[in-house]
Design an enzyme around this catalytic site. Structure first.
Site, PDB file in Angstrom:
ATOM      1  N   ARG A  69       8.387   1.834 -13.976  1.00 32.18           N
ATOM      2  CA  ARG A  69       7.717   2.160 -12.715  1.00 32.18           C
ATOM      3  C   ARG A  69       8.534   1.656 -11.522  1.00 32.18           C
ATOM      4  NH1 ARG A  69       1.597   0.237 -11.538  1.00 32.18           N
ATOM      5  NH2 ARG A  69       2.636  -1.802 -11.476  1.00 32.18           N
ATOM      6  N   LYS A 168       5.018   1.446  -5.041  1.00 33.06           N
ATOM      7  CA  LYS A 168       4.605   0.044  -4.943  1.00 33.06           C
ATOM      8  C   LYS A 168       5.621  -0.672  -4.060  1.00 33.06           C
ATOM      9  CE  LYS A 168       2.793  -3.650  -7.920  1.00 33.06           C
ATOM     10  NZ  LYS A 168       1.391  -3.579  -7.473  1.00 33.06           N
ATOM     11  N   GLU A 201      -9.041   3.446  -4.584  1.00 33.29           N
ATOM     12  CA  GLU A 201      -8.806   2.277  -5.426  1.00 33.29           C
ATOM     13  C   GLU A 201      -9.228   1.030  -4.670  1.00 33.29           C
ATOM     14  OE1 GLU A 201      -4.597   1.741  -6.186  1.00 33.29           O
ATOM     15  OE2 GLU A 201      -4.076   2.495  -4.194  1.00 33.29           O
TER      16      GLU A 201
END
Length: 308
Positions: A69, A168, A201
């Site tokens: 990721r 991220k 989220e």
């Protein structure tokens, strides 16, 4: 401090007597000496990426998935990580060894590197790699038995055509705004909606809803593709619990039988109050507890830190 060199052939190193160490660009530094330049674009502009990873009992959980990721995020922001995936994995393991850790939270960071005061990333010729390892318990402390009080917040999740939530990045101001609002409202966690009014989220975790024995979670277009989220879905499927990825709204939160969140720092945590309303009877639900138990078992597997 000597350069790291080839970490693959190193023997485990005991924790120094002085203080823990941090890896920065090929060297290990005592925490008090671990520094980056004020001209690093990670510091100036949040221009970089990171991961949160955990080690349990001497094994790093889902290390490959986290590294994959990280590299995917690097591609999206056009950042070339100056080491291979395998080398970065070994750097992480060596940092754990040098700190003598078996249970730890791990934070690998890749910044754009040193540049000038302008925005142009081409002025940053060499990205920096940092690895921090620390002992850190579960994010929500003693709330796992009684559950979290969550609140929906007015700040919206980053739009997918602006700063995609699946990157991220080191720019976490959107999340911090949400946390500030949750703190002001007395919530343990903030729940984002996106600009269409769909549930996105939490400020630091993915969200799931249980209704009539079925589990639902939003598709990852408007939220992070969480590693723990994926583990939770695997467990749900193994338990033959009906599951669906579907857009969710406030109605789904307020009428839920159970709500839980997932994340590397949070693990799996029950939400028992949402916007001041109890979720069902205000205690962690049966399916949530099953998933929490099975997640603990799942963390027994991982990449060994120390050779046998």
């Amino acid at each position: 401090m000597p350069a790291v060199g080839d970490l693959s052939e190193r023997e485990p190193v005991a924790l120094p007597a002085s203080e823990p160490v941090v890896y920065i660009d090929g060297e290990f530094y005592p925490e008090s000496e671990a520094k980056i330049s004020v001209f690093d674009h990670g510091f100036l502009y949040g221009d970089g990426i990171f991961e949160g990873i955990r080690a349990y009992n001497g094994k790093v959980f889902k290390l490959k998935e986290h590294i994959d990721r990280l590299y995917d995020c690097a591609k999206v922001i056009d950042l070339r990580i100056p080491t291979s995936k395998g080398e970065l994995q070994e750097i992480i393991l060596e940092t754990l060894r040098r700190n003598g850790l078996r249970d730890a939270y791990i934070r690998p960071i890749v910044t754009r590197g040193i540049g000038d005061l302008g925005l142009d990333p081409r002025k940053c010729p060499k990205p920096s790699i940092i690895v921090i390892t620390k002992e850190w318990g579960k994010l929500y402390g003693d709330l796992y038995e009684k559950g979290l009080k969550a609140v929906t917040v007015t700040i919206r999740r980053n739009a997918i055509d602006s700063l995609p939530p699946n990157v991220k990045s080191m720019n976490y101001l959107n999340n911090i705004f949400a946390k500030i609002e949750a703190n002001a409202k007395g919530g343990d966690e903030a729940i984002f909606l996106d600009h269409n009014g769909y549930i996105s989220e939490g400020s630091g975790d993915n969200i799931f809803v249980v209704k009539n024995g079925q589990v639902f979670t939003p598709p990852t277009l408007n939220n992070l593709r969480g590693i723990t989220r994926a583990v939770a879905i695997e467990i749900i499927n193994k338990l033959d619990i009906p599951f669906q990825e579907i857009n969710l709204g406030l109605f789904d939160l307020y009428s839920a039988d159970e709500i839980f969140v997932t994340g590397t720092a949070a693990e799996i945590a029950p939400i028992t109050f949402i916007d001041g309303r109890p979720v069902d009877d205000g205690t962690p639900g049966r399916i949530t507890r099953m998933l929490m138990d099975d997640f603990r078992k799942a963390t027994e597997e991982g990449t060994p830190v120390y050779p046998d």
